[in-house]
Design a protein around this motif. Structure first.
Motif, short mmCIF file in Angstrom:
data_model
loop_
_atom_site.label_atom_id
_atom_site.label_comp_id
_atom_site.label_asym_id
_atom_site.label_seq_id
_atom_site.Cartn_x
_atom_site.Cartn_y
_atom_site.Cartn_z
N LYS A 160 63.99 -11.98 38.11
CA LYS A 160 62.92 -12.81 38.83
C LYS A 160 61.59 -13.03 37.81
CE LYS A 160 64.69 -12.98 43.10
NZ LYS A 160 65.11 -14.08 43.51
N ASP A 161 61.37 -12.19 36.93
CA ASP A 161 60.08 -12.32 36.15
C ASP A 161 60.19 -13.03 34.72
OD1 ASP A 161 61.52 -10.29 34.83
OD2 ASP A 161 60.03 -8.66 35.19
N SER A 162 61.51 -13.52 34.59
CA SER A 162 61.87 -14.60 33.39
C SER A 162 61.59 -13.91 32.30
CB SER A 162 60.83 -15.67 33.57
OG SER A 162 61.11 -16.43 34.79
N ASP A 163 61.94 -12.34 32.17
CA ASP A 163 61.65 -11.85 30.53
C ASP A 163 63.11 -11.48 30.31
OD1 ASP A 163 62.66 -9.46 32.55
OD2 ASP A 163 61.29 -8.10 31.97
N GLY A 164 64.03 -12.04 30.80
CA GLY A 164 65.49 -11.95 30.16
C GLY A 164 66.13 -10.66 30.47
N THR A 165 65.51 -9.71 31.18
CA THR A 165 66.23 -8.44 31.50
C THR A 165 65.81 -8.18 32.91
OG1 THR A 165 63.98 -7.17 31.11
CG2 THR A 165 65.48 -7.42 29.26
N LEU A 166 66.87 -6.99 33.34
CA LEU A 166 66.68 -6.78 34.84
C LEU A 166 66.22 -5.25 34.79
CD1 LEU A 166 70.30 -7.55 36.28
CD2 LEU A 166 68.13 -8.80 36.46
N ASP A 167 65.27 -5.07 35.69
CA ASP A 167 64.58 -3.40 35.47
C ASP A 167 65.29 -3.01 36.72
OD1 ASP A 167 62.94 -4.34 37.66
OD2 ASP A 167 61.30 -4.87 36.64
N ALA A 168 64.91 -1.58 37.11
CA ALA A 168 65.35 -1.08 38.42
C ALA A 168 65.16 -1.89 39.74
CB ALA A 168 64.90 0.26 38.59
N LYS A 169 63.99 -2.32 39.77
CA LYS A 169 63.63 -3.04 41.11
C LYS A 169 64.27 -4.49 41.19
CE LYS A 169 59.31 -5.11 43.02
NZ LYS A 169 58.19 -5.71 43.04
N GLU A 170 64.73 -5.06 40.10
CA GLU A 170 65.36 -6.23 40.30
C GLU A 170 66.88 -5.91 40.50
OE1 GLU A 170 63.26 -9.41 37.39
OE2 GLU A 170 63.99 -7.50 36.39
N LEU A 171 67.13 -4.86 39.96
CA LEU A 171 68.63 -4.40 40.28
C LEU A 171 68.70 -3.90 41.72
CD1 LEU A 171 69.65 -2.39 37.18
CD2 LEU A 171 70.63 -4.39 37.78
N LYS A 172 68.04 -3.54 42.49
CA LYS A 172 67.81 -3.28 43.90
C LYS A 172 69.09 -2.40 44.38
CE LYS A 172 66.13 -7.98 44.82
NZ LYS A 172 66.18 -9.04 45.78
N GLY A 173 69.16 -1.31 43.41
CA GLY A 173 70.18 -0.25 43.96
C GLY A 173 71.36 -0.59 43.37
N ARG A 174 71.70 -1.56 42.82
CA ARG A 174 73.40 -1.85 42.40
C ARG A 174 73.66 -0.60 41.26
NH1 ARG A 174 71.13 -6.60 43.79
NH2 ARG A 174 72.49 -8.25 44.56
N LEU A 175 72.86 -0.13 40.54
CA LEU A 175 73.12 0.77 39.78
C LEU A 175 72.23 2.01 39.84
CD1 LEU A 175 73.65 -0.93 36.31
CD2 LEU A 175 75.51 0.16 37.57
N SER A 176 72.71 3.14 39.96
CA SER A 176 71.96 4.23 40.11
C SER A 176 71.03 4.62 38.77
CB SER A 176 72.89 5.64 40.29
OG SER A 176 73.49 5.90 38.94
N LYS A 177 70.12 5.42 38.63
CA LYS A 177 69.19 5.66 37.44
C LYS A 177 70.41 6.14 36.31
CE LYS A 177 65.32 8.21 35.95
NZ LYS A 177 64.32 9.06 36.52
N ALA A 178 71.23 6.89 36.70
CA ALA A 178 72.28 7.41 35.47
C ALA A 178 72.95 6.22 35.18
CB ALA A 178 73.03 8.34 36.12
N GLY A 179 73.43 5.02 36.00
CA GLY A 179 74.11 4.24 35.78
C GLY A 179 73.38 3.15 34.74
N VAL A 180 72.04 2.89 35.07
CA VAL A 180 71.10 2.14 33.85
C VAL A 180 71.02 2.69 32.85
CG1 VAL A 180 68.85 1.22 33.81
CG2 VAL A 180 69.74 1.13 36.22
N GLN A 181 71.03 4.02 32.65
CA GLN A 181 70.71 4.94 31.52
C GLN A 181 72.21 4.64 30.68
OE1 GLN A 181 69.73 8.71 32.77
NE2 GLN A 181 67.46 8.27 32.53
N SER A 182 73.19 4.58 31.37
CA SER A 182 74.55 4.44 30.54
C SER A 182 74.63 3.02 30.15
CB SER A 182 75.52 4.73 31.78
OG SER A 182 76.95 4.60 31.15
N ALA A 183 74.32 2.06 31.06
CA ALA A 183 74.40 0.76 30.67
C ALA A 183 73.39 0.33 29.72
CB ALA A 183 74.55 -0.09 31.75
N ASP A 184 72.41 1.14 29.31
CA ASP A 184 71.17 0.66 28.43
C ASP A 184 71.31 1.29 27.09
OD1 ASP A 184 68.72 -0.30 27.75
OD2 ASP A 184 67.60 1.41 29.09
N PRO A 185 72.06 0.85 26.17
CA PRO A 185 72.36 1.55 24.69
C PRO A 185 70.88 1.59 24.00
CG PRO A 185 73.41 -0.63 24.95
CD PRO A 185 72.96 -0.37 26.24
N ASP A 186 70.10 0.65 24.21
CA ASP A 186 68.72 0.64 23.42
C ASP A 186 67.56 1.43 24.25
OD1 ASP A 186 67.82 -0.96 25.58
OD2 ASP A 186 67.80 -2.93 24.26
#
Length: 137
Positions: free
Chosen positions: A64-90
């Protein structure tokens, strides 16, 4: 005509003109329904190319915010916090489209126990299949 019939007619009319319930309120699609929605070549299964097309559109819709990324709010629970960390190599706390599609790819592999590169309704109804569908809905 009873009030119940009027309500049913109104609901059908709203869906017919495109005012369906928001995705967050919609029930997750079952395996057979998901195959019908995703299976563009109509072979009765979905492959990674078909899933990536849906996932890419989902990313674009959520971003939604046109920054080219999805944050936890934009993901709306589709990934857990651990899931985001796992999918976020940087480790920047967000997922760009490449990272998001990589997470989708991992879930696809987990939902494909026979390793044939396609998912049928039964595989999409599995726990791993439902996790994949939750990410791309």
């Amino acid at each position: 005509m009873t009030l119940r019939n009027i309500s049913g007619f109104a609901a059908v009319a709203l869906v017919a003109v495109g005012f369906a319930a928001p995705a967050a309120m919609a029930k997750p699609a079952g395996g057979a329904a998901a195959v019908k929605m995703i299976d563009t070549d109509n072979d009765g299964t979905v492959d990674m190319k078909e899933v990536e097309a849906v996932a890419s559109a989902t990313f674009d819709r959520l971003e939604k915010d046109s920054d080219g990324t999805l944050d936890a709010k934009e993901l709306k629970g589709r990934l857990s916090k651990a899931g985001v960390q796992s999918a976020d190599p940087d480790s920047d706390g967000t997922l760009d489209k490449k990272e998001y599609l990589a997470a989708v790819g991992e879930r696809f592999k987990m939902a494909d126990p026979d390793g044939d590169g396609t998912l049928d309704a039964k595989e999409l109804n599995s726990k791993a299949g439902k996790a994949l569908l939750a990410l791309i809905k």
